[in-house]
Design a protein around this motif. Structure first.
Motif, mmCIF file in Angstrom:
data_model
loop_
_atom_site.group_PDB
_atom_site.id
_atom_site.type_symbol
_atom_site.label_atom_id
_atom_site.label_comp_id
_atom_site.label_asym_id
_atom_site.label_seq_id
_atom_site.Cartn_x
_atom_site.Cartn_y
_atom_site.Cartn_z
ATOM 1 N N LYS B 43 -12.200 -3.549 12.380
ATOM 2 C CA LYS B 43 -12.588 -2.691 11.267
ATOM 3 C C LYS B 43 -13.964 -3.100 10.758
ATOM 4 C CE LYS B 43 -10.903 -0.730 7.049
ATOM 5 N NZ LYS B 43 -9.737 -0.304 6.345
ATOM 6 N N LEU B 45 -16.591 -3.175 7.888
ATOM 7 C CA LEU B 45 -16.622 -3.046 6.438
ATOM 8 C C LEU B 45 -18.036 -3.328 5.942
ATOM 9 C CD1 LEU B 45 -13.344 -5.022 5.888
ATOM 10 C CD2 LEU B 45 -13.643 -2.643 5.210
ATOM 11 N N GLN B 95 3.047 2.985 2.858
ATOM 12 C CA GLN B 95 2.388 4.268 2.585
ATOM 13 C C GLN B 95 2.247 5.110 3.847
ATOM 14 O OE1 GLN B 95 -0.930 2.488 0.670
ATOM 15 N NE2 GLN B 95 -0.097 2.828 -1.365
ATOM 16 N N VAL B 97 1.559 4.361 7.011
ATOM 17 C CA VAL B 97 0.685 4.002 8.132
ATOM 18 C C VAL B 97 1.488 3.464 9.319
ATOM 19 C CG1 VAL B 97 -1.231 2.516 8.860
ATOM 20 C CG2 VAL B 97 -1.257 3.573 6.604
ATOM 21 N N LEU B 100 3.646 6.145 10.902
ATOM 22 C CA LEU B 100 2.797 7.118 11.597
ATOM 23 C C LEU B 100 2.343 6.562 12.944
ATOM 24 C CD1 LEU B 100 1.398 9.861 11.193
ATOM 25 C CD2 LEU B 100 -0.553 8.620 10.304
ATOM 26 N N MET B 101 1.929 5.307 12.921
ATOM 27 C CA MET B 101 1.483 4.660 14.168
ATOM 28 C C MET B 101 2.595 4.676 15.203
ATOM 29 S SD MET B 101 -0.599 1.165 13.657
ATOM 30 C CE MET B 101 -0.184 0.369 15.199
ATOM 31 N N ARG B 144 -1.012 17.543 2.489
ATOM 32 C CA ARG B 144 -1.947 17.086 1.472
ATOM 33 C C ARG B 144 -1.843 15.577 1.251
ATOM 34 N NH1 ARG B 144 -1.108 16.239 -3.757
ATOM 35 N NH2 ARG B 144 1.044 16.909 -3.499
ATOM 36 N N ARG B 145 -0.612 15.097 1.215
ATOM 37 C CA ARG B 145 -0.417 13.671 0.945
ATOM 38 C C ARG B 145 -1.058 12.793 2.006
ATOM 39 N NH1 ARG B 145 4.381 12.548 -2.452
ATOM 40 N NH2 ARG B 145 4.913 14.560 -3.305
ATOM 41 N N LEU B 146 -0.910 13.228 3.257
ATOM 42 C CA LEU B 146 -1.472 12.451 4.357
ATOM 43 C C LEU B 146 -3.001 12.519 4.318
ATOM 44 C CD1 LEU B 146 -0.008 10.810 6.407
ATOM 45 C CD2 LEU B 146 -0.072 12.703 8.014
ATOM 46 N N MET B 148 -4.752 12.586 1.786
ATOM 47 C CA MET B 148 -5.271 11.694 0.748
ATOM 48 C C MET B 148 -5.536 10.295 1.292
ATOM 49 S SD MET B 148 -2.886 12.970 -2.349
ATOM 50 C CE MET B 148 -3.239 11.683 -3.502
ATOM 51 N N GLU B 168 -10.292 6.663 7.640
ATOM 52 C CA GLU B 168 -9.632 6.730 6.342
ATOM 53 C C GLU B 168 -10.403 7.610 5.362
ATOM 54 O OE1 GLU B 168 -9.369 2.541 5.641
ATOM 55 O OE2 GLU B 168 -8.341 2.395 7.567
ATOM 56 N N ASP B 170 -11.499 6.928 2.531
ATOM 57 C CA ASP B 170 -12.610 6.251 1.839
ATOM 58 C C ASP B 170 -13.783 5.939 2.778
ATOM 59 O OD1 ASP B 170 -11.585 4.282 3.391
ATOM 60 O OD2 ASP B 170 -11.006 2.934 1.769
ATOM 61 N N ASN B 172 -13.909 4.407 5.557
ATOM 62 C CA ASN B 172 -13.782 3.260 6.465
ATOM 63 C C ASN B 172 -13.000 3.708 7.685
ATOM 64 O OD1 ASN B 172 -15.088 1.131 5.006
ATOM 65 N ND2 ASN B 172 -13.389 1.256 3.540
ATOM 66 N N THR B 174 -10.684 2.224 11.215
ATOM 67 C CA THR B 174 -10.080 1.121 11.960
ATOM 68 C C THR B 174 -9.936 1.565 13.413
ATOM 69 O OG1 THR B 174 -8.811 0.549 10.001
ATOM 70 C CG2 THR B 174 -8.070 -0.406 12.067
#
Lengths: 726, 213
Positions: B43, B45, B95, B97, B100-101, B144-146, B148, B168, B170, B172, B174
């Protein structure tokens, strides 16, 4: 015409008084706490219960479950859009946490504080494990602001307290519903079918759904039971009175009583509870007696009033005063009922006495009275009567003394939701590990700081208290000192270096810690979903409440509460049941007091013998109804006792009319009693079919009591038989 | 002739449709019930001079779910089974992740992308992304939630899923690179350390070159 003018003047005065005194806002209340005396601890309980209820007002919780969590989530999102506006507790939390984040150096969970004090390195290492996992992505982005994961851990522990974790394979949402009543029910059922077609299970629960189901059930009952009984009533009245005007006057008598009762109660007491209205509806049964008594005697033009007034007057005085006794009780619900019934009866009496002579003309051809009305009353020797009365009194005494042991009152009997609505509630409660516990904790303190400290004493039991968000100033300072110690430690610098920060980065991270402690003073929020709230301070006492979150170990909590100061566990359902039990005892006492009062009035107006010859009938009818209900339901409930009160009121009328009727008018009096009995038994008996246990028991109690009373009408107390009428 | 040339040029210029890419991916994917391999997670940053890198092994099984074992630089073990996510034996709030993975990886392993298409818009990855792998897909969340949390996912692979980029919200990102193998994961420590060392070295080199500039 003077009488009619007097009635109109009374009606105008009543309307003017209501207009002058009518309170602003809703006047019909449904909150059970309105039935409690609003003083002392109860005041804080009321505020806490109302705050708890407001959180969920108009809101539905939706849950979809299935193997595919994302499919469940998509379904719930679509359901939210079709039902109303998303009310996302997560969004509220995000706003709250954004506001709090600036003061994160004062905030630690109890567990974090312990770990920081004992082994900060282990805490840092655990955080690094999360950072290197695929789940650490969000925490990585926040590293400069939250280099030790303390804020993240604090937030996660808060979320955990709300009980929405760890729930697997389900999607949850809250929605502020736009749809109501039938439309809401139809949509909910359609969504359940759609979910099933997609291999998902969908559940919804919340006040709007319960209200919609209750309304639907009530309207079905009203349509079927109400219409059927109304039809029978009309047929009966037509059969014996043959006059539409008579029917209209019966409705006017009852209607004027109900309207006057409602207006006077609201004007005098400021509001009326829905249960008062339910009980007040029984006014119909008593008030209709007056109308029937007049109409049955008015078979020919002439001064009917002179024949019926003594009976009507004694009836309204005794019943009115008996109900007025309720005004002396300290319970708002009882006072409302007493005023409603007493004023309503007076208005119905006034309508009969003032309007009927003006408005009613008997039809020219009336069918002859049924032969049964001329039947000679069966003589009931005083000895037998004495034994029966003694047994009845003993029965009443036993019921009164055993009332606390044999009481079957449960607030849930007042409202039984439809089975499918209840099934959804249970399914959601089961999946969220929440049993729908309505209990809550009430905290007291001399000031806000003491309150926060008392709340904090239960924080380790996962009680979602408000001070988790804003701890006491002392706790904030302790947290700040712990974090400051960590930030200045060599282990912290090493932790940052191992994550890849250079010396400038480390310095920049450390610079974020405020040099001095500054307490959180400005709190821009008070309604964090799932957490308790402050209730304010009054007369040197501050209070707050907290729900029992699903994570709370209630056994441990109960043990802790025994040694905790300033905190009590409130169980609204148990409190309501105690209240109902108190109401029941008070109404039983009132029954005895009313019997004594009616006897006294009869004795004063006439003589002791007449008074006794009146009292035996309602006494036996009342006891018969109570004993029957106690036997069938293995105990007494408030519904049974209130039914007995109505039976007492109505059967007292029968006894008065019978005792004061001249011998030549006796068949007409019997016709009036027959009409009254049949209509009352049909109307109240129909309530037996209600799906609400309280109404069903109430209806059964009245039907049985009035059935007994009507049977007793054919008896006469005495030692000499009366000659049969020709 | 000119018309034919224009037609061919137009055809070549047309973007490859999502259906085509999906069909190409599905055609190449090798169906399996069990996969294991190594991974490197990286990642970038803005506040760190070098990428944040971890490496380890994974095991994916149609029945028992996903085991994601970080070996370097710290040991941790994430498991995802029946929607339950645990790190080092502790149930965690992930949350979505982790789940989902696992769902995506299981979908590509079984060659059944129906569960994925239900929740994501699938499109071809933009041309500038070149992983050198035969197929690349971009998944944009529908819910919508995803949205976000995740802007999009980028996947690339050959007979198996090889690369997963989580972009993501924001800004960023990965990157997770996976090397499937059939070697017993417990005995493959050396290769993990080697790969992690390469990755860190790459990061340090880029850091030095940036400083030099």
């Amino acid at each position: 015409m003077k009488r009619a003018a007097l009635w109109l003047l009374g009606a105008a005065l009543l309307a003017a008084m209501a207009w002058w005194r009518w309170p602003a806002g809703a006047v019909v209340h449904t909150d059970f706490y309105d039935l409690l005396p609003g003083t002392g601890d109860t005041l804080w309980q009321q505020r806490a219960a109302r705050q708890a209820a407001t959180v969920y007002d108009g809101q539905l919780v939706l849950l979809a479950a299935g193997d595919d969590t994302l499919a469940a989530q998509a379904f719930v999102d679509a359901a939210v859009a079709s039902l109303g506006d998303a009310r996302d507790p997560g969004q509220t939390w995000r706003e709250i946490l954004t506001a709090l984040k600036a003061q994160r150096f004062n905030l630690l969970s109890q567990r974090q504080a312990q770990r920081l004090a004992q082994n900060p390195q282990a805490l840092l290492q655990d955080f690094q494990r999360v950072l290197y996992s695929p789940l650490g992505s969000a925490a990585l982005s926040q590293l400069p602001a939250d280099p030790a994961g303390l804020w993240r851990g604090y937030v996660l522990e808060l979320i955990q307290l709300q009980g929405d974790m760890p729930v697997q394979n389900v999607a949850l949402a809250s929605v502020q519903v736009r749809l109501h009543d039938a439309a809401l029910l139809a949509k909910w059922r359609a969504l359940k079918q759609q979910a099933a077609a997609q291999g998902l299970a969908f559940y919804a629960t919340g006040a709007p759904l319960f209200a919609a189901a209750a309304k639907q059930s009530a309207s079905v009952e009203m349509r079927t039971v109400g219409l059927a009984s109304l039809l029978v009533l009309l047929l009966l009245l037509w059969r014996f009175l043959r006059s539409w005007r008579a029917l209209a006057l019966v409705l006017l008598c009852v209607g004027s009583g109900l309207v006057a009762g409602f207006l006077i109660t609201v004007s005098a007491l400021g509001s009326v509870h829905v249960l008062t209205l339910v009980f007040g509806a029984t006014l119909i049964g008593v008030a209709a007696d007056y109308a029937f008594h007049y109409l049955a005697h008015a078979r020919k033009p002439g001064n009917v009033l002179a024949d019926v007034l003594p009976g009507l007057r004694l009836s309204v005085i005794s019943s009115g005063l008996a109900f007025a006794l309720l005004l002396l009780l300290p319970f708002p619900g009882m006072r409302q009922t007493g005023l409603f019934m007493a004023s309503g009866l007076l208005a119905s009496f006034a309508t009969v006495v003032l309007l009927y002579p003006v408005l009613y003309r008997p039809p020219e051809k009336l069918p002859a009275l049924p032969r049964l009305m001329y039947k000679k009353p069966i003589l009931l020797p005083y000895r037998v009567l004495l034994v029966v009365c003694a047994m009845s009194a003993a029965g009443l005494y036993w019921l009164g003394s055993a009332a606390d042991d044999t009481g079957t009152d449960d607030v849930r009997n007042y409202y039984r939701p439809a089975s499918d609505v209840e099934a959804d509630r249970a399914a959601i409660a089961e999946r969220l590990g929440n049993t729908g516990d309505s209990r809550f904790l009430l905290f007291y303190g001399d000031n806000e700081q003491q309150l926060a400290q008392r709340e904090a004493q239960l924080a380790d039991l996962a009680v979602p208290v408000y001070s988790l968000l804003v701890p006491s100033e002392k706790r904030q300072r302790e947290n700040y000192e712990l974090i400051k110690q960590l930030y200045r430690s060599a282990a912290f610098a090493e932790h940052l270096r191992s994550l890849g920060f250079d010396e400038a980065g480390i310095a920049s991270v450390r610079a974020q810690l405020p040099a001095e402690f500054a307490p959180i003073v400005d709190v821009p929020f008070s309604d964090a979903p799932g957490l308790g709230q402050r209730l304010g301070c009054e007369r040197g006492v501050c209070a707050s409440w907290a729900p029992l979150g699903s994570a709370v170990n209630t056994a441990e909590l109960s043990a802790r509460l025994e040694h905790s100061e300033g905190v009590v566990l409130i169980n609204p359902i148990a409190d309501f049941n105690v209240l109902l039990s108190e109401y029941r005892s008070k109404v039983l006492l009132l029954l005895l007091a009313a019997a004594a009062l009616a006897g006294l009035i009869g004795a004063l107006l006439y003589d002791v013998k007449t008074a006794l010859s009146i009292l035996w009938l309602p006494l036996i009818a009342c006891c018969g109804s109570l004993l029957f209900m106690a036997f069938v339901f293995a105990g007494l409930s408030l519904a049974a006792v209130l039914a007995a009160l109505v039976v007492a009121g109505v059967s007292l009328d029968y006894a008065i009319f019978k005792a004061l009727s001249a011998q030549e008018h006796y068949p007409k009096t019997l016709l009036a009693i027959t009409l009254s009995s049949l209509t009352s038994i049909i109307a109240f008996g129909a309530l037996m079919f209600s799906s609400t246990p309280f109404l069903s028991q109430f209806g059964l109690g009245i039907a049985v009591g009035l059935g007994i009373a009507y049977g007793l009408v054919w008896f006469r107390a005495g030692s000499v038989a009366i000659e049969e009428n020709p | 002739m000119i018309r034919a040339c224009i037609a061919v040029l137009l055809l070549l210029a047309m973007p490859v449709s999502a259906e085509d890419v999906l069909a190409r991916a599905l055609a190449q994917l090798e169906r399996s019930e069990h996969i294991s391999g190594r991974f490197v997670q990286e990642k970038q940053l803005a506040f760190l001079p070098r990428p944040f890198v971890s490496a380890g092994v994974f095991e994916l099984d149609a029945k028992s779910g996903l085991i994601w074992q970080v070996r370097q630089p710290l040991s941790s073990r994430m498991t995802v089974h029946a929607g339950r996510v645990e790190i080092d034996g502790q149930v965690v709030q992930d949350q979505g992740v982790g789940r989902l993975m696992a769902q995506i990886m299981l979908g590509f392993m079984a060659g059944d992308l129906s569960g994925i298409t239900e929740h994501f818009e699938i499109s071809a990855a933009p041309d500038e992304v070149d992983t050198g792998l035969p197929w690349q897909l971009r998944l944009t969340p529908k819910a919508r939630r995803l949205q976000m949390a995740i802007k999009y996912l980028q996947l690339a692979g050959d007979s198996a899923l090889r690369e997963l980029i989580i972009a993501e919200a924001d800004n960023n990102a990965t990157r997770i690179s996976m090397t499937p193998d059939t070697v017993d994961v417990e005995r493959d420590e050396s290769s993990v350390a080697l790969e992690l060392g390469d990755s860190i070295e790459k990061g340090e080199k880029s850091e030095k070159s940036e400083k030099a500039q």
